[in-house]
Design a protein around this motif. Structure first.
Motif, PDB file in Angstrom:
ATOM      1  N   ARG C   6      56.487  92.531  53.755  1.00 31.82           N
ATOM      2  CA  ARG C   6      54.960  92.717  54.464  1.00 31.82           C
ATOM      3  C   ARG C   6      53.740  92.598  53.292  1.00 31.82           C
ATOM      4  NH1 ARG C   6      55.554  97.091  58.604  1.00 31.82           N
ATOM      5  NH2 ARG C   6      56.613  97.998  56.831  1.00 31.82           N
ATOM      6  N   TYR C   7      52.859  91.820  53.836  1.00 28.54           N
ATOM      7  CA  TYR C   7      51.707  91.842  53.042  1.00 28.54           C
ATOM      8  C   TYR C   7      50.791  93.178  52.947  1.00 28.54           C
ATOM      9  CZ  TYR C   7      46.599  90.601  51.449  1.00 28.54           C
ATOM     10  OH  TYR C   7      45.650  90.609  51.038  1.00 28.54           O
ATOM     11  N   SER C   8      50.533  93.407  51.583  1.00 35.96           N
ATOM     12  CA  SER C   8      49.888  94.763  51.405  1.00 35.96           C
ATOM     13  C   SER C   8      48.641  94.381  50.632  1.00 35.96           C
ATOM     14  CB  SER C   8      50.566  96.030  51.048  1.00 35.96           C
ATOM     15  OG  SER C   8      51.123  95.446  49.638  1.00 35.96           O
ATOM     16  N   LYS C 637      47.760  83.198  48.725  1.00 34.03           N
ATOM     17  CA  LYS C 637      47.274  83.755  47.636  1.00 34.03           C
ATOM     18  C   LYS C 637      47.467  83.002  46.597  1.00 34.03           C
ATOM     19  CE  LYS C 637      45.520  86.580  44.619  1.00 34.03           C
ATOM     20  NZ  LYS C 637      43.990  86.869  44.295  1.00 34.03           N
ATOM     21  N   PRO C 699      45.531  85.599  53.782  1.00 30.60           N
ATOM     22  CA  PRO C 699      46.873  85.953  53.272  1.00 30.60           C
ATOM     23  C   PRO C 699      48.042  85.734  54.225  1.00 30.60           C
ATOM     24  CG  PRO C 699      45.325  87.754  53.004  1.00 30.60           C
ATOM     25  CD  PRO C 699      44.570  86.666  53.747  1.00 30.60           C
ATOM     26  N   ASN C 700      49.216  85.485  53.703  1.00 29.95           N
ATOM     27  CA  ASN C 700      50.467  85.102  54.680  1.00 29.95           C
ATOM     28  C   ASN C 700      50.988  86.556  55.032  1.00 29.95           C
ATOM     29  OD1 ASN C 700      52.722  84.757  55.676  1.00 29.95           O
ATOM     30  ND2 ASN C 700      53.637  83.760  54.039  1.00 29.95           N
ATOM     31  N   HIS C 703      54.414  88.178  53.150  1.00 32.25           N
ATOM     32  CA  HIS C 703      54.630  87.863  51.604  1.00 32.25           C
ATOM     33  C   HIS C 703      53.742  89.147  51.059  1.00 32.25           C
ATOM     34  CE1 HIS C 703      54.373  86.995  47.545  1.00 32.25           C
ATOM     35  NE2 HIS C 703      55.397  86.271  47.651  1.00 32.25           N
ATOM     36  N   TYR C 705      52.243  89.683  48.585  1.00 30.30           N
ATOM     37  CA  TYR C 705      50.787  89.129  47.810  1.00 30.30           C
ATOM     38  C   TYR C 705      49.947  88.449  48.908  1.00 30.30           C
ATOM     39  CZ  TYR C 705      52.921  90.981  43.497  1.00 30.30           C
ATOM     40  OH  TYR C 705      53.420  91.719  42.297  1.00 30.30           O
ATOM     41  N   GLY C 706      50.657  87.958  49.860  1.00 33.40           N
ATOM     42  CA  GLY C 706      50.056  87.083  50.661  1.00 33.40           C
ATOM     43  C   GLY C 706      50.331  85.441  50.465  1.00 33.40           C
TER      44      GLY C 706
END
Ligand code: FES
Ligand code: FES
Lengths: 158, 81, 754
Positions: C6-8, C637, C699-700, C703, C705-706
């Motif tokens: 997951r994106y953080s 990103k 951001p995705n 992922h 990093y998005g």
């Protein structure tokens, strides 16, 4: 067919080779001399990937016979850097990411070197027309043109 | 029980239904039960079906769980360039 | 393995910077080795004999004279590639395309091949092969091929996906349908309806490097294959299956690749080279000529598309419908299906329906070309959208913004969207200075949107930490446009070290686990996910080793900025241990340190783009000039922004070529008339302006990093954007791509006359 013996200069070195009368200089460079920097994109003079400089003239090596190099000076991409010092064009191509797949790059570098030798301060349009004989399918040419502009200004300063 | 939405062509094989209800906890079970209940699906499953769970597309993950109430959508598996 | 994709949100140190790529110097000095730059001792030259007929039964092939020629070491036909596909129809088609079995199905279809000591002997040998053809009627046009009267290319094909099972065979292999709501009702609510038909011609990916490989099969059944490909693991599988080998005995090394764009996702010459090498008992190098590349590899579909869109006076679209017919070459495909899925993906629609027809024609097998099938569908839809905006009297940007899909919208192909970037790209385009720049006489501005799915898929990555603390990253996705640089950035980011400390290589099929193709814009998305996962696994080991070196519990060791740090007051006097220090001690703390990752990267985020361009049309000649071009696209990103820009620019340039120039031209005899760069003209430097880019980062969520894929979407809008610009400049709607000068002139003259 009997081979033709050729004595020529490649990137400043004296080179001797034997080739078939119908063999292109591109094939000689790539297959006989192991200089695979020049690429064959078409074999018909349409893509510029095989560009070399022959006696100060930019040519498609796929349209020149190996036998025609007799007594002449050949410059290829392999001779562009001095030792580990890259030519400003090579450096600027790297910095501007003027290559994606890079298969067109040797041809572009040779063509750009020839262009700047004849016109050290080209306009964008002169660069675009000067490099119109080289095909690139990856970059859209934007970064290539910028790299050549940048290299030109560096070379003028030098 | 999850509700699975079929894309147009698959719906035609399911007798014109656009949605089917299946008792399945993950993607693997979903494919197995679909093939049992709708034999016509089998060539499609062999060719590859992607499963979109709440909008995220999964191509090859059998173990992916199908949460209750999630939106589950079947799609043909695609080729890219 | 518990990897959380997951994106953080985070602040990046390496990701987002623009370092020089690791393979760069080799590529500017001519040292990088592409498909044709590799040789093996004792290697033979392979060449392929191709059908001059568009459709013909192969009655008999006599290779005896060729075999007797001095210097010829092997001659093969379909008999040397027996059918081992075991009912797998897709593999059978691949086999048949590599070497025609009963019929030649297009001009350029391989029918035999030779391996000889040199090129000249090989060429001579081809001339000595006698093929007895019975020429059959052919059909190359997609609309013609659909007619009942058209010559049948394969009488075993009955259209799939029809409500009633057809009784007669057809060139239409499949009908597919997507959509939701009730279009009939939707059109009933419309105040304005636009209905148009469009055509696009077939184009080639046009990579500058022709297909090339060197195959070497040993007597013990093991083999090596050096090849330019977008997916060496998939090539291994396909070649092994077609030749009856075990996959692990075939080692495939991917060379540097001189462009692919989808065209190097399919095997053509490789199984032939392996079969030649097997028969000759020597390595065989097989390089296609440019003529062969055009006649027998690539191309994309030619299409014929009908679109109908209705809207209310206030600009709300009430219904949208499209029928899409895509040529597949002689084998079944799913090209119209993809077109049908992507056609209306940019919009929020209550009622939408698309129908796709896959059509067989006497042309080379259609291959993927960058966001395959989407550009043609977008051309048709975005042209109609412009028309509709005009009829309503709305600005085309405003009209699109009003109807753009958003998070929560049900996409036209089914699933509901998560966070997406179509709205933001439109807003950015609207506010771009380009939109306000003045236009001169005979100049027109056009815009269009585009969508692509982006893929994930199977990915495997190894990250090895040397004793000196340098990191080598082995990835299995081929680097088609700078991914080694991007992945090194990702590894550096995750480990907290300098980019220069990481060296990424593309591993061969014997050194790493299976990886899907680099297609569907998945390279950076998937491999970066696997790289992050591998790095995190390595960090866990680094922490363990640090704990050992300090003799403290693992839980008290954290990883920060490339260092192990002992957490807690009691460790106040312990100096942080750098990655280098831990690596130097690794021999004593448990041996080499590495992180591995095998995963299926799912959840590649869909991506959207909006393009704007200005075109000048010469009303006397129909000639066009691209004056200005702007690309706005969501990258999720941008790991290495320069290469993201490069992808945007490259896709736009390919789209410009497709829109204005490029097309396969077939003669009445079914032969390709322009199989070379002179007559199939791709854009050159002087044809194009600078291509402006604007990267958006939405951001995705799937992922860390998005990241979304970025490679393909950029070719989707140009056909439509340019068509809209040309239509605005010339004052007449262009409905046929490419808009070559004669076509534009004919349209202008028809308008004047009418
Ligand atoms: S290979 Fe010489 S111009 Fe293309
Ligand atoms: S960088 Fe690929 S052809 Fe120019």
């Amino acid at each position: 067919m009997a081979g033709v013996a050729v004595l020529t200069t490649i990137n400043g070195d004296n080179v001797e080779y034997l080739c078939q009368p119908d063999e292109t200089l591109l094939d000689v460079l790539r297959d006989r001399l192991g200089l695979t920097g020049a690429k064959e994109g078409c074999g018909t003079g349409d893509c510029g990937a095989c560009s070399i400089i022959l006696d100060d003239r930019l040519v498609c090596s796929c349209l020149v016979l190996g036998a025609e190099a007799e007594g002449r000076r050949v410059e290829t991409i392999e001779g562009m850097a001095h030792g580990d010092r890259l030519h400003p064009l090579q450096q600027k191509f790297l910095e501007h990411a003027a290559l994606q797949c890079g298969v067109c790059t040797p041809g572009f570098l040779i063509a750009a070197k020839d262009l700047l030798a004849k016109n050290p301060d080209p306009t964008e349009e002169e660069i675009r027309f000067g490099l119109a004989g080289n095909l690139c399918r990856c970059t859209g040419y934007d970064k290539i043109v910028r790299a050549v502009q940048d290299a030109a200004s560096v070379m003028k300063g030098a | 029980m999850v509700e699975v939405t079929l894309w147009g062509s698959l719906g035609a094989i399911a007798g014109g239904k656009s949605k089917v209800e299946i008792e399945a906890k993950d993607i693997r079970e979903l494919f197995r039960k679909l093939a049992e209940q709708y034999p016509g699906f089998e060539p499609y499953i062999d060719r590859g079906i992607a499963v979109a769970i709440d909008g995220t597309i999964y191509r090859d993950t059998w173990s992916k769980e199908l949460p209750q109430g999630a939106e589950i959508f079947l799609l043909p598996r695609l080729a890219g360039g | 393995m518990n990897f959380d994709p997951r994106y953080s949100g985070r602040n990046f140190t390496s990701v987002g910077t623009r370092p020089i790529r690791p393979d760069g110097v080799d590529k500017v000095t001519g040292r990088a080795r592409y498909g044709a730059d590799f040789n093996m001792a004792g290697q033979l030259v392979g060449r392929v004999l191709r059908s001059p007929h568009a459709h013909a039964t192969i009655r008999k092939i006599d290779t005896s004279k060729a075999e007797k020629l001095n210097g010829v070491k092997a001659v093969i036909t379909a008999a040397d590639l027996p059918d081992l596909t075991d009912g797998d129809a897709a593999m059978y088609d691949i086999l048949d395309n590599c070497m025609a079995r009963k019929k030649a199905l297009y001009d350029g279809h391989a029918v035999a091949a030779v391996a000889a000591v040199d090129a000249r002997t090989a060429r001579q040998a081809l001339k000595l092969i006698e093929v007895d053809y019975e020429v059959l009627p052919h059909v190359t046009d997609v609309d013609e091929a659909m007619k009942h009267t058209a010559p049948l290319l394969n009488d075993a094909i009955f259209t799939e996906g029809l409500e009633e099972k057809p009784v007669r065979p057809s060139n239409v292999t499949k009908r597919t349908q997507f959509g939701h709501g009730d279009v009939h009702e939707g059109f009933g609510q419309a105040d304005y309806v636009v209905e148009r038909s469009f055509k696009t011609e077939q184009t080639h990916q046009g990579y500058i490097e022709p297909h090339a490989c060197v195959a070497s099969v040993s007597a013990d059944g093991t083999a090596d294959l050096w090849v330019c490909t977008q997916g060496h693991f998939v090539y291994r599988q396909h070649c092994a299956q077609l030749l009856g080998m075990e996959a692990s005995k075939l080692r495939v090394t991917s060379s540097e690749i001189g462009g692919g764009f989808g065209g190097k996702t399919h095997v053509w010459a490789e199984p032939v080279a392996l079969a030649l090498s097997r028969k000759a008992g020597r390595p065989v190098k097989l390089v296609m000529t440019r003529d062969e590349v055009f006649r027998a590899s690539g191309p994309t579909s030619a299409t014929s598309i009908d679109v109908r869109i209705g809207a209310r006076k206030d600009g709300t679209i009430t219904a949208a419908e499209a029928t899409l017919r895509y040529s597949c070459g002689p084998y079944a495909g799913m090209w119209a299906e993809i077109g049908a899925m992507t056609a209306f993906a940019c919009y929020r629609l209550e009622n939408v329906r698309t129908v796709g027809y896959e059509v067989l024609v006497s042309r080379p097998k259609t291959a993927a070309y960058r966001a395959p099938s989407a550009p043609m569908a977008a051309f048709a839809v975005e042209s109609a959208v412009d028309e509709l905006a005009k009829e309503i009297g709305m600005d085309p940007v405003e009209f699109r913004i009003k109807n753009a899909a958003q998070e929560g919208t049900r996409s036209s192909y089914g699933p509901v969207y998560g966070p997406i970037g179509i709205g933001p790209t439109l807003e950015a385009a609207k506010n771009h200075p380009h939109m306000k720049a003045p236009l001169g006489k005979n100049q027109g501005r056009g815009m269009a949107c585009g969508f692509w799915f982006n893929f994930g898929g199977q990915t495997c990555t190894d990250l090895n930490i040397g004793m000196d603390g340098s990191v080598s990253l082995a990835v299995g996705t081929v680097d088609v446009g700078g991914s080694r640089a991007s992945l090194s950035l990702v590894a550096a980011e995750e480990l907290g070290i300098a980019y220069e400390q990481v060296k990424a290589v593309v591993a061969d099929t014997s050194s790493l686990g299976y990886n899907d193709m680099t297609d569907g814009s998945r390279g950076t998305f998937s491999s970066s996910m696997a790289t992050i996962s591998a790095a995190r696994n390595a960090i866990k080991i680094l922490r363990e080793r640090a704990a050992q070196m300090w003799d403290i519990p693992l839980d008290d060791v954290v990883w920060e900025k490339g260092h192990a740090i002992a957490k807690g007051e009691k460790y106040g006097n312990l100096a942080a241990l750098s990655l280098r220090e831990i690596a130097a001690a690794s021999g004593k703390t448990g041996g080499p340190i590495a992180g591995h990752s095998e995963l299926v990267a799912d959840g590649a985020g869909v991506s959207f783009a909006t393009h704007v361009c200005d075109i000048e049309v010469d009303p006397e000649t129909g000639a066009t000039r691209v004056l200005r071009y702007t690309v706005v696209q969501d990258a999720g990103k941008a790991v290495h922004p320069t290469y993201v820009e490069g992808q945007y620019q490259g896709g736009a340039a390919q789209g410009i070529g497709w829109a204005l120039n490029e097309e396969y031209i077939y003669g009445k005899d079914g032969r390709l008339q322009n199989p070379g760069f002179l007559d199939y003209r791709i854009p050159v430097c002087s044809d194009l302006p600078m291509i402006d880019t604007q990267i958006l980062e939405i951001p995705n969520p799937n992922h860390p990093y998005g990241v979304r894929g970025v490679g393909e979407t950029s070719i989707v809008p140009p056909l439509a954007a340019i068509a809209n610009a040309v239509s605005n400049a010339a004052g007449v709607r262009m409905t046929h791509i490419p808009m070559s000068p004669p076509r534009i002139l004919a349209a202008i003259e028809a308008e004047r006359g009418g």
